[in-house]
Write a protein that holds these residues in place. Structure first.
Motif, PDB file in Angstrom:
ATOM      1  N   PRO A   1       6.350   5.054  -0.144  1.00 28.11           N
ATOM      2  CA  PRO A   1       6.526   3.615  -0.366  1.00 28.11           C
ATOM      3  C   PRO A   1       5.550   3.100  -1.422  1.00 28.11           C
ATOM      4  O   PRO A   1       4.414   3.547  -1.481  1.00 28.11           O
ATOM      5  CB  PRO A   1       6.213   3.012   1.001  1.00 28.11           C
ATOM      6  CG  PRO A   1       5.215   3.965   1.589  1.00 28.11           C
ATOM      7  CD  PRO A   1       5.543   5.332   1.053  1.00 28.11           C
ATOM      8  N   SER A   2       6.009   2.146  -2.209  1.00 34.60           N
ATOM      9  CA  SER A   2       5.166   1.607  -3.271  1.00 34.60           C
ATOM     10  C   SER A   2       4.909   0.115  -3.113  1.00 34.60           C
ATOM     11  O   SER A   2       4.318  -0.499  -3.995  1.00 34.60           O
ATOM     12  CB  SER A   2       5.826   1.875  -4.636  1.00 34.60           C
ATOM     13  OG  SER A   2       7.106   1.262  -4.688  1.00 34.60           O
ATOM     14  N   LYS A   3       5.365  -0.459  -2.002  1.00 34.01           N
ATOM     15  CA  LYS A   3       5.125  -1.880  -1.743  1.00 34.01           C
ATOM     16  C   LYS A   3       5.230  -2.131  -0.241  1.00 34.01           C
ATOM     17  O   LYS A   3       5.382  -1.184   0.548  1.00 34.01           O
ATOM     18  CB  LYS A   3       6.131  -2.740  -2.497  1.00 34.01           C
ATOM     19  CG  LYS A   3       7.582  -2.492  -2.102  1.00 34.01           C
ATOM     20  CD  LYS A   3       8.520  -3.388  -2.913  1.00 34.01           C
ATOM     21  CE  LYS A   3       9.974  -3.177  -2.488  1.00 34.01           C
ATOM     22  NZ  LYS A   3      10.903  -4.057  -3.242  1.00 34.01           N
ATOM     23  N   ALA A   4       5.169  -3.390   0.152  1.00 36.01           N
ATOM     24  CA  ALA A   4       5.168  -3.754   1.570  1.00 36.01           C
ATOM     25  C   ALA A   4       6.476  -3.374   2.257  1.00 36.01           C
ATOM     26  O   ALA A   4       7.556  -3.467   1.674  1.00 36.01           O
ATOM     27  CB  ALA A   4       4.923  -5.255   1.717  1.00 36.01           C
TER      28      ALA A   4
ATOM     29  N   ARG B   1      -1.338   0.829  11.836  1.00 37.54           N
ATOM     30  CA  ARG B   1      -1.807   2.158  11.428  1.00 37.54           C
ATOM     31  C   ARG B   1      -0.989   2.710  10.261  1.00 37.54           C
ATOM     32  O   ARG B   1      -1.523   3.420   9.403  1.00 37.54           O
ATOM     33  CB  ARG B   1      -1.750   3.128  12.620  1.00 37.54           C
ATOM     34  CG  ARG B   1      -2.740   2.811  13.728  1.00 37.54           C
ATOM     35  CD  ARG B   1      -4.158   2.613  13.206  1.00 37.54           C
ATOM     36  NE  ARG B   1      -4.703   3.797  12.583  1.00 37.54           N
ATOM     37  CZ  ARG B   1      -5.474   4.689  13.198  1.00 37.54           C
ATOM     38  NH1 ARG B   1      -5.803   4.512  14.463  1.00 37.54           N
ATOM     39  NH2 ARG B   1      -5.932   5.733  12.564  1.00 37.54           N
ATOM     40  N   LEU B   2       0.292   2.394  10.215  1.00 38.96           N
ATOM     41  CA  LEU B   2       1.112   2.833   9.086  1.00 38.96           C
ATOM     42  C   LEU B   2       0.642   2.164   7.808  1.00 38.96           C
ATOM     43  O   LEU B   2       0.579   2.804   6.750  1.00 38.96           O
ATOM     44  CB  LEU B   2       2.587   2.504   9.347  1.00 38.96           C
ATOM     45  CG  LEU B   2       3.584   2.916   8.249  1.00 38.96           C
ATOM     46  CD1 LEU B   2       3.540   4.421   8.014  1.00 38.96           C
ATOM     47  CD2 LEU B   2       5.000   2.474   8.623  1.00 38.96           C
ATOM     48  N   SER B   3       0.275   0.885   7.893  1.00 38.32           N
ATOM     49  CA  SER B   3      -0.241   0.170   6.723  1.00 38.32           C
ATOM     50  C   SER B   3      -1.505   0.835   6.194  1.00 38.32           C
ATOM     51  O   SER B   3      -1.673   1.013   4.985  1.00 38.32           O
ATOM     52  CB  SER B   3      -0.523  -1.290   7.092  1.00 38.32           C
ATOM     53  OG  SER B   3      -1.101  -1.979   6.004  1.00 38.32           O
ATOM     54  N   GLU B   4      -2.392   1.219   7.104  1.00 39.69           N
ATOM     55  CA  GLU B   4      -3.619   1.905   6.692  1.00 39.69           C
ATOM     56  C   GLU B   4      -3.295   3.248   6.033  1.00 39.69           C
ATOM     57  O   GLU B   4      -3.976   3.664   5.090  1.00 39.69           O
ATOM     58  CB  GLU B   4      -4.511   2.129   7.912  1.00 39.69           C
ATOM     59  CG  GLU B   4      -5.038   0.840   8.547  1.00 39.69           C
ATOM     60  CD  GLU B   4      -5.738   1.103   9.866  1.00 39.69           C
ATOM     61  OE1 GLU B   4      -5.843   2.290  10.260  1.00 39.69           O
ATOM     62  OE2 GLU B   4      -6.162   0.129  10.518  1.00 39.69           O
ATOM     63  N   THR B   5      -2.256   3.910   6.516  1.00 40.51           N
ATOM     64  CA  THR B   5      -1.898   5.235   6.005  1.00 40.51           C
ATOM     65  C   THR B   5      -1.296   5.174   4.610  1.00 40.51           C
ATOM     66  O   THR B   5      -1.625   5.993   3.742  1.00 40.51           O
ATOM     67  CB  THR B   5      -0.897   5.915   6.965  1.00 40.51           C
ATOM     68  OG1 THR B   5      -1.501   6.048   8.257  1.00 40.51           O
ATOM     69  CG2 THR B   5      -0.487   7.290   6.448  1.00 40.51           C
ATOM     70  N   ILE B   6      -0.418   4.209   4.359  1.00 39.42           N
ATOM     71  CA  ILE B   6       0.297   4.159   3.079  1.00 39.42           C
ATOM     72  C   ILE B   6      -0.389   3.270   2.048  1.00 39.42           C
ATOM     73  O   ILE B   6      -0.050   3.304   0.871  1.00 39.42           O
ATOM     74  CB  ILE B   6       1.754   3.697   3.270  1.00 39.42           C
ATOM     75  CG1 ILE B   6       1.807   2.235   3.756  1.00 39.42           C
ATOM     76  CG2 ILE B   6       2.490   4.625   4.222  1.00 39.42           C
ATOM     77  CD1 ILE B   6       3.216   1.692   3.866  1.00 39.42           C
ATOM     78  N   GLY B   7      -1.346   2.443   2.491  1.00 40.05           N
ATOM     79  CA  GLY B   7      -2.056   1.582   1.562  1.00 40.05           C
ATOM     80  C   GLY B   7      -1.276   0.361   1.120  1.00 40.05           C
ATOM     81  O   GLY B   7      -1.610  -0.259   0.107  1.00 40.05           O
TER      82      GLY B   7
ATOM     83  N   GLY C   1      14.370   1.381   2.001  1.00 37.75           N
ATOM     84  CA  GLY C   1      13.287   1.751   2.907  1.00 37.75           C
ATOM     85  C   GLY C   1      12.250   0.669   3.133  1.00 37.75           C
ATOM     86  O   GLY C   1      11.263   0.925   3.812  1.00 37.75           O
ATOM     87  N   TYR C   2      12.477  -0.525   2.602  1.00 38.74           N
ATOM     88  CA  TYR C   2      11.487  -1.591   2.745  1.00 38.74           C
ATOM     89  C   TYR C   2      11.887  -2.640   3.780  1.00 38.74           C
ATOM     90  O   TYR C   2      11.182  -3.636   3.953  1.00 38.74           O
ATOM     91  CB  TYR C   2      11.218  -2.242   1.388  1.00 38.74           C
ATOM     92  CG  TYR C   2      10.569  -1.255   0.429  1.00 38.74           C
ATOM     93  CD1 TYR C   2       9.235  -0.874   0.591  1.00 38.74           C
ATOM     94  CD2 TYR C   2      11.303  -0.670  -0.598  1.00 38.74           C
ATOM     95  CE1 TYR C   2       8.649   0.052  -0.252  1.00 38.74           C
ATOM     96  CE2 TYR C   2      10.719   0.255  -1.453  1.00 38.74           C
ATOM     97  CZ  TYR C   2       9.388   0.609  -1.273  1.00 38.74           C
ATOM     98  OH  TYR C   2       8.809   1.535  -2.108  1.00 38.74           O
TER      99      TYR C   2
END
Length: 360
Positions: free
Chosen positions: A63-66, A89-95, A122-123
């Protein structure tokens, strides 16, 4: 109508980039139709877009965005309680941000439709109970989408049993007491659920059938209102998730009579199953999962599945889910899709056998 020179120039530019000698020969041919150049140019572009390298590019950078996670139930609900720690936790993982967006109503159908009609990139994904996919089609008068056709299963978040609880004012201390009271007062006892056709509604209907009792269904669109009425005594009993019920049981505000699973819950080893307590052939085990629009590329499905499974395998996440009576459910997207179809067929058969209809 004449083609503007700059358009032809761009068309020739694309063509010459791909096949420069061929383009030079064509441009020197006086009788060559410039529309043919345009068509050939567009054909080259189409080939490039269809090439495996180009098709895989979005998946390679994903993923490249929210990411927005649509939950079909209100904040504080079972679905919400499971989705938020996973999203963090997914947010922390993908940045990138992973935003939980609650769209309650229609037993999850509002959120399901939003995701089914979203761009397949996928967003935008749905997080919720399997019942939204496996029972809604059999219990809703009109479905906005075909859940098996318009959605793709991505990853299961876990499976769980539920708790059968009553308000402490109820003169019952066991499942046997509850069954005896309900038989003495047919239809006088009521029970709440998060909506018609939800897993917990059907779990209670299955309990009624197996125990041979009558009880009045009180459906809610808002989990907070449902829980408030249960805690105040306006609702007598409920089968609902341990995620929400366990704290109130521990505080004495609710009384747990049994768990719905095939085996006792690790978090409450002294609590019998409903079958152990005397209601033969009773079992209800639900699951939660992530779903996306049907046209989501397989590479993105696999990528997001792997990312979420990595998050769910983290020790703190395993500990949290275990404390909420949610067991791991590790499956590939294909295996998960098979499970969804099997559950859909099973609940459809049970609903027909029980004679349940929309609005009951």
């Amino acid at each position: 109508m004449k083609i503007q020179p700059r358009v032809v120039s761009r068309s020739l530019g694309v063509l010459s980039f791909a096949h420069r000698p061929f383009a030079r020969r064509l441009s020197n041919h006086a009788a060559f139709d410039r529309w043919t150049v345009v068509r050939l140019s567009l054909g080259c572009v189409s080939c490039a877009l269809a090439s495996p390298t180009f098709a895989q590019a979005p998946a390679a950078s994903y993923p490249s965005k929210a990411i927005r996670v649509f939950v079909g139930f209100s904040p504080g609900s079972n679905s919400d309680s499971l989705a938020r720690p996973m999203a963090n936790r997914l947010s922390e993982t993908i940045g990138h941000p992973v935003v939980v967006d609650n769209r309650p109503g229609a037993s999850g159908n509002i959120a399901l439709e939003l995701v089914a009609r979203s761009a397949p990139d996928g967003y935008a994904v749905f997080s919720g109970p399997g019942s939204s996919i496996t029972t809604n089609p059999h219990m809703q008068e009109k479905m906005p989408i075909d859940v098996l056709r318009d959605l793709v299963p991505i990853v299961p978040m876990g499976q769980f049993s539920a708790l059968l609880v009553v308000h402490p004012s109820m003169p019952v201390k066991s499942v046997g007491d509850l069954v005896a009271l309900a038989r003495r007062r047919p239809g006088a006892i009521n029970y709440g659920s998060p909506g018609h056709g939800t897993g917990f509604h059907l779990a209670t209907e299955l309990f009624k059938v197996r125990a041979g009792i009558q009880a009045t269904h009180v459906p809610y669109a808002n989990a907070s209102a449902m829980l408030g009425d249960l805690l105040s005594g306006r609702v007598d009993m409920m089968i609902f998730s341990a995620i929400v019920m366990a704290p109130h049981v521990k505080s004495g505000k609710l009384r747990a009579l049994a768990t719905t699973g095939r085996a006792r819950a690790d978090a409450m080893p002294n609590l019998p199953t409903i079958a152990e307590a005397g209601v033969a052939d009773y079992e209800y085990t639900g699951f939660h999962g992530i779903f996306g629009p049907a046209a989501l590329p397989r590479e993105i499905v696999d990528r997001l599945s792997a990312l979420i499974q990595k998050v769910l395998a983290m020790p703190d996440m395993r500990e949290f889910y275990a404390s909420q009576n949610v067991d791991p459910m590790v499956m590939t997207p294909a295996e998960f899709a098979t499970r969804v179809r099997v559950e859909n067929e099973k609940w459809g058969r049970l609903i027909r056998e029980a004679g349940l209809k929309a609005g009951q």
